[in-house]
Design a protein around this motif. Structure first.
Motif, short mmCIF file in Angstrom:
data_model
loop_
_atom_site.label_atom_id
_atom_site.label_comp_id
_atom_site.label_asym_id
_atom_site.label_seq_id
_atom_site.Cartn_x
_atom_site.Cartn_y
_atom_site.Cartn_z
N GLN A 12 5.49 -4.30 -1.96
CA GLN A 12 5.16 -5.07 -3.16
C GLN A 12 4.83 -4.11 -4.31
OE1 GLN A 12 1.99 -7.84 -2.48
NE2 GLN A 12 2.98 -8.81 -0.74
N GLU A 16 5.15 -5.98 -7.98
CA GLU A 16 4.84 -7.38 -7.65
C GLU A 16 4.21 -8.11 -8.82
OE1 GLU A 16 5.20 -10.48 -4.78
OE2 GLU A 16 6.07 -8.49 -5.03
N GLN A 172 -2.74 -11.78 -7.49
CA GLN A 172 -2.24 -10.67 -6.67
C GLN A 172 -3.37 -9.72 -6.27
OE1 GLN A 172 0.37 -10.19 -5.09
NE2 GLN A 172 0.57 -8.00 -4.71
#
Length: 232
Positions: A12, A16, A172
């Motif tokens: 990621q 991301e 996130q």
């Protein structure tokens, strides 16, 4: 127009934060290295392509523009996809919050690589334990307490008073910290951040993305890594 996102395959990472923005916006994009291999980024990093010179991935190609650095990319994408308020003070504040998130992400990375990024974790395990202890006990509460206050000041739901790319990035961060430091995160209550993360996960485009193969799972190659000895 289809955006071209350049980032390392298999993790990621910082890419991301950009993916979440593009996915939430329903924007057409290609995760270039995933289909063409990491070497496709090298001409940009060597300065052989037109446009701005990136220091490192992620970088985004939008038409002839080459835009690097996560906060800079989101500062560009936000107004184009309704993911930031219209006013200049609000856009500057969003950028400020995203830069603060970048500081947190850098410190999270340094919990497992406190000496050098080029060394294996096993080569700096003792230093990582010391760094992680301070991160768990001091830095996580400081950063997340700040963002809790920002959400409170924004009306209790969003730091900017409405959904924005900052919400996506905070989602996130919360996901990553809970993966890397589950015990440490369980020691504190973050009600506003937890509520924000839950709402982001339920947004239709994000929910579809999280359930898809495009969402790479957290792993030991990314920024947020789980080592039991670093979680106290």
């Amino acid at each position: 127009m289809t955006y071209r996102l350049y980032y390392w395959t298999g993790l990621q990472g910082r890419g991301e934060f950009v993916r979440l923005c593009l996915e939430d916006a329903g924007a057409a994009y290609v995760d270039v290295a995933r289909s063409e291999g990491d070497d496709v980024m090298m001409p940009f990093l060597r300065g052989e392509e037109d446009g701005a010179l990136p220091f490192a991935p992620p970088f985004l190609k939008s038409g002839k523009l080459v835009i690097a650095q996560v906060a800079n990319i989101l500062h560009y994408l936000g107004p184009r996809h309704g993911l930031v308020p219209d006013g200049e003070p609000e856009r500057l504040y969003a950028h400020q919050l995203q830069l603060t998130i970048a500081d947190l992400v850098a410190e999270a990375h340094d919990t497992h690589h406190p000496v050098a990024s080029g060394l294996y974790y096993e080569d700096q395990r003792d230093e990582a334990k010391r760094r992680a202890k301070d991160f768990r006990e001091s830095r996580i509460p400081k950063f997340l307490g700040y963002f809790e206050k920002a959400i409170e000041r924004g009306g209790g739901i969003h730091p900017l008073g409405r959904h924005s790319y900052v919400d996506l990035s905070l989602f996130q961060v919360m996901e990553g910290l809970r993966y890397a430091f589950p015990k440490a995160m369980a020691m504190h209550a973050w009600p506003r951040l937890d509520g924000l993360a839950k709402r982001v996960a339920e947004r239709p485009n994000i929910a579809a993305y999280l359930a898809s193969e495009r969402r790479v799972a957290f792993n030991q190659m990314g920024i947020f890594r789980h080592y039991a000895e670093l979680d106290g």
